[in-house]
Design a protein around this motif. Structure first.
Motif, PDB file in Angstrom:
ATOM      1  N   THR A  65       0.845  -1.190   0.000  1.00 14.85           N
ATOM      2  CA  THR A  65       0.000   0.000   0.000  1.00 14.85           C
ATOM      3  C   THR A  65       0.879   1.238   0.000  1.00 14.85           C
ATOM      4  N   ASP A 106      -5.501  -0.626   5.366  1.00 17.56           N
ATOM      5  CA  ASP A 106      -4.965  -1.468   4.295  1.00 17.56           C
ATOM      6  C   ASP A 106      -4.245  -2.687   4.847  1.00 17.56           C
ATOM      7  N   ALA A 132      -8.185  -1.957  -0.797  1.00 19.49           N
ATOM      8  CA  ALA A 132      -7.170  -2.885  -0.304  1.00 19.49           C
ATOM      9  C   ALA A 132      -7.617  -4.328  -0.481  1.00 19.49           C
TER      10      ALA A 132
END
Length: 277
Positions: free
Chosen positions: A19, A34, A228
């Protein structure tokens, strides 16, 4: 019972997902959301930080973008050492950071990219400097396998009015796709109604995705979590299937969010709803 043991193959290894986003000290959004999502869905999470954000469930107090070259160094540090199976991009904060992200990821064109066009927090606070919008649209959107704008973000990307109906959403889809991404997931969560309706557009077709609207104030980090989850799922299935699985995951995380007691505002979703019993 007969157990069949297959030779170990590379695609049986746990996927590594990166991420690139901002922080959230209250743990509900940004890289916190995430990394929790990556872990909950069985992938190994990594993070390159773009901005340090002072926020909680009540809102954003302030944020400090990091030096763009340092953001680039973080991305390089990961890719030089780790096989990255997918990338999720969230808050980029500034045009210079967006440009650096695009430049560094261009060296790894086979790595799939999910772009969450983060512009405004759930509290309504801006998470983006004004000059970053053009850079996101021109540099990051064209290199994304999928972008996941909500209705407000779609209007900013297109320079048009906010879609206020399903018809408006369908009209916006080809225009968003024309900006260059392979797929567009236009989220209709702001529309009224019993269902939460999203549209997935790409590969010459439009798919309407429905989920029951969960009555809860715990919506902090929902966009981060959905994007995510798409990144995690797309390491082991087609992108359309990954989107459907991610939407189902988020719906369940929202439904179980009442088990958490975090903050006085818009609390987080329950990322580990299927694990914490």
């Amino acid at each position: 019972m007969h157990l069949s043991v297959q030779p170990e193959r590379e695609n049986e290894m746990i996927a590594n997902v990166l991420t690139i986003a901002g922080t959230d000290p209250s743990g509900g959004a940004g890289i916190s959301a995430d990394l929790k999502t990556f872990s909950a869905l069985g992938t190994y999470g990594m993070a390159a930080i773009t901005a340090v954000v002072a926020q909680n469930t009540m809102g954003v107090k302030s944020f400090q973008p990091l030096d763009p070259s340092f953001v680039g160094d973080q991305i390089d540090a990961v890719f030089e050492d780790v096989k990255v199976d997918a990338v999720k991009i969230g808050m980029v904060a500034t045009a210079a950071i967006a440009e650096v992200i695009a430049e560094r990821l261009a060296k790894y064109p086979k790595c799939p990219v999910v772009l969450d066009t983060v512009m405004v927090a759930k509290s309504g606070d801006t998470l983006l400097q004004a000059d970053a919008i053009e850079a996101i649209r021109d540099k990051l959107v064209p290199m994304a396998n999928i972008i996941t704008p909500n209705l407000k973000e779609a209007s900013v990307l297109l320079g048009s009015d906010i879609p206020t109906s399903v018809v408006d959403m369908k009209t916006a889809l080809p225009r968003l796709h024309a900006l260059g991404p392979e797929w567009v997931l236009l989220k209709g969560g702001y529309l009224p109604g019993y269902d939460s309706v999203d549209f997935l557009y790409g590969d010459g077709k439009t798919t309407e995705l429905h989920a029951p609207r969960i009555e809860t104030k715990n919506v902090h980090g929902t966009g981060c979590t959905l994007s995510a989850a798409i990144a995690a799922f797309m390491t082991r299935m087609s992108l359309p299937d990954a989107v459907k699985m991610a939407k189902d995951y988020l719906t369940k995380a929202l439904a179980d969010s009442g088990k958490l007691n975090v903050g006085h505002g818009h609390g987080p979703v329950h990322h580990f709803h299927a694990i914490w019993k």
